[in-house]
Design a protein around this motif. Structure first.
Motif, mmCIF file in Angstrom:
data_model
loop_
_atom_site.group_PDB
_atom_site.id
_atom_site.type_symbol
_atom_site.label_atom_id
_atom_site.label_comp_id
_atom_site.label_asym_id
_atom_site.label_seq_id
_atom_site.Cartn_x
_atom_site.Cartn_y
_atom_site.Cartn_z
ATOM 1 N N PHE A 53 0.829 -1.199 0.000
ATOM 2 C CA PHE A 53 0.000 0.000 0.000
ATOM 3 C C PHE A 53 0.867 1.253 0.000
ATOM 4 C CE2 PHE A 53 -2.354 -3.465 1.694
ATOM 5 C CZ PHE A 53 -3.609 -3.311 1.155
ATOM 6 N N ALA A 54 0.413 2.259 -0.742
ATOM 7 C CA ALA A 54 1.046 3.579 -0.728
ATOM 8 C C ALA A 54 -0.073 4.584 -0.505
ATOM 9 C CB ALA A 54 1.753 3.848 -2.052
ATOM 10 N N ASN A 55 0.175 5.584 0.350
ATOM 11 C CA ASN A 55 -0.891 6.546 0.652
ATOM 12 C C ASN A 55 -0.788 7.836 -0.161
ATOM 13 O OD1 ASN A 55 1.223 7.751 1.919
ATOM 14 N ND2 ASN A 55 0.377 7.633 3.986
ATOM 15 N N SER A 56 0.099 7.832 -1.173
ATOM 16 C CA SER A 56 0.210 8.988 -2.069
ATOM 17 C C SER A 56 0.794 8.526 -3.403
ATOM 18 C CB SER A 56 1.125 10.059 -1.470
ATOM 19 O OG SER A 56 2.463 9.594 -1.462
ATOM 20 N N ALA A 57 0.586 9.343 -4.431
ATOM 21 C CA ALA A 57 1.154 9.026 -5.743
ATOM 22 C C ALA A 57 2.683 9.043 -5.679
ATOM 23 C CB ALA A 57 0.648 10.025 -6.783
ATOM 24 N N THR A 58 3.245 9.992 -4.940
ATOM 25 C CA THR A 58 4.702 10.072 -4.800
ATOM 26 C C THR A 58 5.252 8.810 -4.134
ATOM 27 O OG1 THR A 58 4.473 12.470 -4.578
ATOM 28 C CG2 THR A 58 6.579 11.523 -3.944
#
Length: 129
Positions: free
Chosen positions: A35-40
């Motif tokens: 999981f990633a909580n931002s596009a960056t």
């Protein structure tokens, strides 16, 4: 080599929801879900996945900072082989057109149909094996 599905969404409860929906698959180690909580954060994670078999990216469209649609061409530069399915609360024709024109494989609307998503992941798993 682990098979990876990456989920990109800024909402904190998304990870728990996905882990609960796919708990049997994750426990059986059919694939790993990250999981990633931002596009960056997602772009950094995607750049690190060269050692893993990244089979699918699921990304929310509306996120603070860089949107999912702005992230899409950057993902395609790094991993052109990996399908990206965009997730949105707004499944209108214009959003779908923009997502597909930017290189998305498909578009899912919230609330997510996890049966449909499971079929998509099963298809990608079969192709990876």
């Amino acid at each position: 080599m682990s098979i990876l599905v990456l989920v990109v969404d800024d909402e904190p409860d998304v990870e728990a929801l996905f882990r609960q929906q796919f708990r049997r698959d994750l426990r059986a180690q059919r694939f790993v879900m990250d999981f990633a909580n931002s596009a960056t954060g997602a772009l950094a994670r995607i750049a690190e996945t060269i050692e893993q078999s990244l089979i699918l990216i699921l990304s929310d469209i509306n996120m603070p900072g860089m949107t999912g649609l702005e992230m899409l061409p950057k993902v395609k530069e790094i991993r052109p082989d990996v399908p990206v399915i965009m997730i949105t609360a707004y499944g209108d024709a214009e959003t779908r057109r923009k997502a597909l024109a930017s290189g998305a494989t498909g578009l899912l609307t919230k609330p997510i149909d996890f049966g449909l998503l499971r079929e998509e992941i099963d298809t990608r798993l079969a192709q990876a094996n």
